[in-house]
Design a protein around this motif. Structure first.
Motif, PDB file in Angstrom:
ATOM      1  N   ARG A 151       1.068  -1.414   0.188  1.00 22.68           N
ATOM      2  CA  ARG A 151       0.095  -0.058   0.313  1.00 22.68           C
ATOM      3  C   ARG A 151       0.637   1.099  -0.016  1.00 22.68           C
ATOM      4  O   ARG A 151       1.911   1.710   0.595  1.00 22.68           O
ATOM      5  CB  ARG A 151      -1.106   0.356   1.280  1.00 22.68           C
ATOM      6  CG  ARG A 151      -1.297   1.153   0.856  1.00 22.68           C
ATOM      7  CD  ARG A 151      -2.786   1.662   0.339  1.00 22.68           C
ATOM      8  NE  ARG A 151      -3.340   2.845   0.417  1.00 22.68           N
ATOM      9  CZ  ARG A 151      -4.508   3.071   0.132  1.00 22.68           C
ATOM     10  NH1 ARG A 151      -5.360   2.021   0.473  1.00 22.68           N
ATOM     11  NH2 ARG A 151      -5.551   4.286   0.828  1.00 22.68           N
ATOM     12  N   GLY A 153      -9.325  -4.275   6.934  1.00 20.59           N
ATOM     13  CA  GLY A 153      -9.930  -3.504   6.224  1.00 20.59           C
ATOM     14  C   GLY A 153     -10.931  -1.772   5.484  1.00 20.59           C
ATOM     15  O   GLY A 153     -11.297  -1.451   4.929  1.00 20.59           O
ATOM     16  N   ALA A 197      -7.600   0.108   1.648  1.00 23.63           N
ATOM     17  CA  ALA A 197      -7.433  -1.135   0.716  1.00 23.63           C
ATOM     18  C   ALA A 197      -6.002  -1.442  -0.001  1.00 23.63           C
ATOM     19  O   ALA A 197      -5.157  -0.197   0.133  1.00 23.63           O
ATOM     20  CB  ALA A 197      -8.087  -0.784  -0.270  1.00 23.63           C
ATOM     21  N   ASP A 240      -3.470  -2.174  -2.404  1.00 27.80           N
ATOM     22  CA  ASP A 240      -3.211  -1.830  -3.704  1.00 27.80           C
ATOM     23  C   ASP A 240      -2.100  -3.121  -4.612  1.00 27.80           C
ATOM     24  O   ASP A 240      -3.114  -3.485  -5.608  1.00 27.80           O
ATOM     25  CB  ASP A 240      -1.820  -0.292  -3.650  1.00 27.80           C
ATOM     26  CG  ASP A 240      -1.592   0.616  -3.369  1.00 27.80           C
ATOM     27  OD1 ASP A 240      -2.818   0.902  -3.473  1.00 27.80           O
ATOM     28  OD2 ASP A 240      -0.737   0.993  -3.552  1.00 27.80           O
ATOM     29  N   THR A 291      -2.838 -10.304  -1.006  1.00 29.80           N
ATOM     30  CA  THR A 291      -4.070 -10.770  -0.711  1.00 29.80           C
ATOM     31  C   THR A 291      -3.906 -10.965   0.703  1.00 29.80           C
ATOM     32  O   THR A 291      -2.942 -10.705   1.822  1.00 29.80           O
ATOM     33  CB  THR A 291      -4.102 -11.837  -1.240  1.00 29.80           C
ATOM     34  OG1 THR A 291      -2.953 -13.062  -0.670  1.00 29.80           O
ATOM     35  CG2 THR A 291      -4.329 -11.810  -2.908  1.00 29.80           C
ATOM     36  N   ARG A 302      -5.997 -14.068   3.476  1.00 32.28           N
ATOM     37  CA  ARG A 302      -7.071 -14.684   4.048  1.00 32.28           C
ATOM     38  C   ARG A 302      -6.985 -15.437   5.153  1.00 32.28           C
ATOM     39  O   ARG A 302      -6.080 -14.585   6.284  1.00 32.28           O
ATOM     40  CB  ARG A 302      -6.143 -15.850   3.711  1.00 32.28           C
ATOM     41  CG  ARG A 302      -6.311 -16.188   1.882  1.00 32.28           C
ATOM     42  CD  ARG A 302      -5.637 -16.940   1.412  1.00 32.28           C
ATOM     43  NE  ARG A 302      -5.412 -17.180   0.178  1.00 32.28           N
ATOM     44  CZ  ARG A 302      -5.838 -17.143  -1.706  1.00 32.28           C
ATOM     45  NH1 ARG A 302      -7.440 -18.035  -0.903  1.00 32.28           N
ATOM     46  NH2 ARG A 302      -5.708 -16.909  -3.095  1.00 32.28           N
ATOM     47  N   ARG A 314      -9.798 -15.359   0.793  1.00 33.22           N
ATOM     48  CA  ARG A 314      -9.914 -14.178   0.544  1.00 33.22           C
ATOM     49  C   ARG A 314     -10.918 -13.485   1.602  1.00 33.22           C
ATOM     50  O   ARG A 314     -11.723 -13.002   1.196  1.00 33.22           O
ATOM     51  CB  ARG A 314      -9.941 -13.675  -0.995  1.00 33.22           C
ATOM     52  CG  ARG A 314      -8.264 -14.436  -1.664  1.00 33.22           C
ATOM     53  CD  ARG A 314      -8.396 -14.086  -2.697  1.00 33.22           C
ATOM     54  NE  ARG A 314      -7.712 -12.985  -2.432  1.00 33.22           N
ATOM     55  CZ  ARG A 314      -7.511 -12.237  -4.263  1.00 33.22           C
ATOM     56  NH1 ARG A 314      -7.423 -12.959  -5.071  1.00 33.22           N
ATOM     57  NH2 ARG A 314      -7.763 -10.805  -3.813  1.00 33.22           N
ATOM     58  N   ASP A 349      -9.728  -9.884   1.063  1.00 40.00           N
ATOM     59  CA  ASP A 349      -9.044  -8.458   0.547  1.00 40.00           C
ATOM     60  C   ASP A 349      -9.720  -7.915  -0.071  1.00 40.00           C
ATOM     61  O   ASP A 349      -9.647  -6.489   0.162  1.00 40.00           O
ATOM     62  CB  ASP A 349      -7.903  -8.405   0.470  1.00 40.00           C
ATOM     63  CG  ASP A 349      -7.812  -9.929  -0.500  1.00 40.00           C
ATOM     64  OD1 ASP A 349      -8.109  -9.881  -1.468  1.00 40.00           O
ATOM     65  OD2 ASP A 349      -7.450 -11.039  -0.562  1.00 40.00           O
ATOM     66  N   ARG A 350     -11.910  -8.242  -0.369  1.00 41.43           N
ATOM     67  CA  ARG A 350     -12.401  -7.604  -1.539  1.00 41.43           C
ATOM     68  C   ARG A 350     -13.315  -6.845   0.017  1.00 41.43           C
ATOM     69  O   ARG A 350     -14.448  -6.458  -1.583  1.00 41.43           O
ATOM     70  CB  ARG A 350     -12.748  -8.027  -2.519  1.00 41.43           C
ATOM     71  CG  ARG A 350     -11.102  -8.081  -3.705  1.00 41.43           C
ATOM     72  CD  ARG A 350     -11.735  -9.532  -4.521  1.00 41.43           C
ATOM     73  NE  ARG A 350     -10.287 -10.155  -4.907  1.00 41.43           N
ATOM     74  CZ  ARG A 350     -10.161 -10.501  -5.994  1.00 41.43           C
ATOM     75  NH1 ARG A 350     -11.333 -11.447  -6.340  1.00 41.43           N
ATOM     76  NH2 ARG A 350      -9.237 -10.144  -6.694  1.00 41.43           N
ATOM     77  N   LEU A 351     -13.517  -7.586   0.555  1.00 44.81           N
ATOM     78  CA  LEU A 351     -14.403  -7.415   1.733  1.00 44.81           C
ATOM     79  C   LEU A 351     -14.247  -6.322   2.781  1.00 44.81           C
ATOM     80  O   LEU A 351     -12.745  -5.705   2.821  1.00 44.81           O
ATOM     81  CB  LEU A 351     -14.789  -8.589   3.239  1.00 44.81           C
ATOM     82  CG  LEU A 351     -15.426 -10.103   2.212  1.00 44.81           C
ATOM     83  CD1 LEU A 351     -15.502 -10.849   3.168  1.00 44.81           C
ATOM     84  CD2 LEU A 351     -16.417 -10.521   1.055  1.00 44.81           C
ATOM     85  N   ARG A 396     -15.512  -7.728   7.635  1.00 46.06           N
ATOM     86  CA  ARG A 396     -14.839  -8.773   8.109  1.00 46.06           C
ATOM     87  C   ARG A 396     -14.870  -8.861   9.727  1.00 46.06           C
ATOM     88  O   ARG A 396     -14.879  -9.886   9.920  1.00 46.06           O
ATOM     89  CB  ARG A 396     -13.509  -8.113   7.681  1.00 46.06           C
ATOM     90  CG  ARG A 396     -13.157  -7.978   5.998  1.00 46.06           C
ATOM     91  CD  ARG A 396     -11.272  -7.572   6.114  1.00 46.06           C
ATOM     92  NE  ARG A 396     -11.474  -6.902   4.983  1.00 46.06           N
ATOM     93  CZ  ARG A 396     -10.328  -6.537   4.683  1.00 46.06           C
ATOM     94  NH1 ARG A 396      -9.346  -6.479   4.471  1.00 46.06           N
ATOM     95  NH2 ARG A 396     -10.606  -5.636   2.605  1.00 46.06           N
TER      96      ARG A 396
END
Length: 259
Positions: free
Chosen positions: A13, A53, A56, A58, A61, A63, A68, A70-72, A77
Motif C-alpha cells: 500500500r 479493511g 484497501a 494496492d 491478498t 486470507r 480471501r 481482502d475484497r470485503l 470482515r
C-alpha cells in the motif's frame, strides 16, 4: 474462543507514491499471539488497517482460514470475527461505558432495523443478551464498576481498556491490538498482559503492535519485524532479539524497555 489462521501475501500500500507497506507476507496459525514490531513509520498500523479493511490493498491478498477477505469491506470482515483495537482511545463520549461496549456486539445480533423500530420481543431478548455480554466483557478488563458512568469520564487508561472490552464483546476470532499498553500505568500493563495470556490460552488468534519490547517479548509466540514497510526478520522472541538486522534497525540499546 476459536481462533482462525490469518495469511497475508505480497501486501502493498502506497500513499502519494511512497510505500507504507511493501510486499509484506505474514502467516499466523490459529491461537497464536504474533507481535509485529518496528520503528516509527515501519508500516505496522497500516498493515493492521489492511487486514481489518479500513484501507484497501494496492496489491496482495489477505486470507482468513484460507478464504480471501481482502475484497470485503470492514464491516463484513468484522462479521467474520476480525476485530481491530486501534491506537488512541476511540469512544462514544455521550454514551455510558456499558453502552460503548454493547456497540461491539452489533454484528452478532440477529435483530434487524424493523424489530428494533417496532420494539418486537426478538429485539428485547437480543438487547438483554448483549447487555449481559457487555457487562461480562467490562468485568474481564477490570471495568465492571464503571459500567453506568459516562465513557468520557473514564481516565485514559480505562478508556483504552473500554475499547478492548468492546472488541471482546463482539466475540472475535482474530484480534488486532495496536499499541494497547501505550499510556498505561504499571499495574494496568500487568493486568493487560495477564488478560492477553488468558485469551491466548483460550485459543484466540492475536496480532499485537507494541513499542514496549519487554512487554512484547514475554507475551509473543513469534515476532515479525517491519522496517520501512518491509519484513526484515521473523522468529521466536529470542531469535529476533539476536538478529543483527533487527538490532541495527530497531532494538539497539532499547532491548527490554519502551522504545
Amino acid at each position: 474462543m476459536m481462533g482462525v489462521s490469518i495469511s497475508v501475501a505480497g501486501a502493498s500500500r502506497a500513499f502519494g507514491g511512497v510505500y507504507a507497506v511493501r510486499e509484506v507476507g505474514l502467516d499466523v496459525p490459529p491461537g497464536e499471539l504474533r507481535a509485529v514490531i518496528g520503528p516509527n513509520g515501519a508500516g505496522k498500523s497500516t498493515l493492521f488497517a489492511l487486514i481489518g479493511g479500513q484501507l484497501a490493498l494496492d496489491a496482495g491478498t489477505v486470507r482468513l482460514d484460507g478464504a480471501r477477505i481482502d475484497r470485503l469491506p470492514a464491516h463484513r470482515r468484522a462479521r467474520l470475527g476480525v476485530s481491530v483495537v486501534f491506537q488512541g482511545a476511540r469512544i462514544f463520549p455521550r454514551m455510558t461505558a456499558l453502552e460503548n461496549v454493547m456497540v461491539g456486539a452489533h454484528t452478532a445480533t440477529r435483530s434487524g432495523f424493523l424489530t428494533a423500530a417496532l420494539r418486537l420481543p426478538a429485539h428485547a431478548r437480543s438487547e438483554r443478551l448483549i447487555a449481559s455480554r457487555a457487562r461480562a466483557s467490562l468485568d474481564r478488563v477490570g471495568l465492571a464498576q464503571w459500567a453506568d458512568r459516562p465513557a468520557e469520564s473514564l481516565p485514559l487508561g480505562q478508556q483504552r481498556a473500554l475499547q478492548l472490552a468492546r472488541a471482546l464483546c463482539g466475540r472475535p476470532r482474530l484480534l488486532l491490538l495496536d499499541e494497547p499498553a501505550s499510556g498505561l500505568r504499571t499495574g494496568e500493563r500487568e493486568h493487560l498482559a495477564a488478560l492477553l495470556a488468558e485469551l491466548r490460552s483460550e485459543g484466540l488468534t492475536m496480532l499485537l503492535v507494541e513499542h514496549d519490547v519487554g512487554f512484547v517479548m514475554r507475551l509473543a509466540d513469534r515476532v515479525t519485524v517491519l522496517d520501512l514497510g518491509r519484513v526484515i526478520a521473523e522468529g521466536s522472541p529470542a531469535e529476533v532479539r539476536a538478529d543483527p538486522a533487527v538490532i541495527a534497525a530497531y532494538l539497539g540499546d532499547h532491548q527490554g524497555s519502551a522504545a
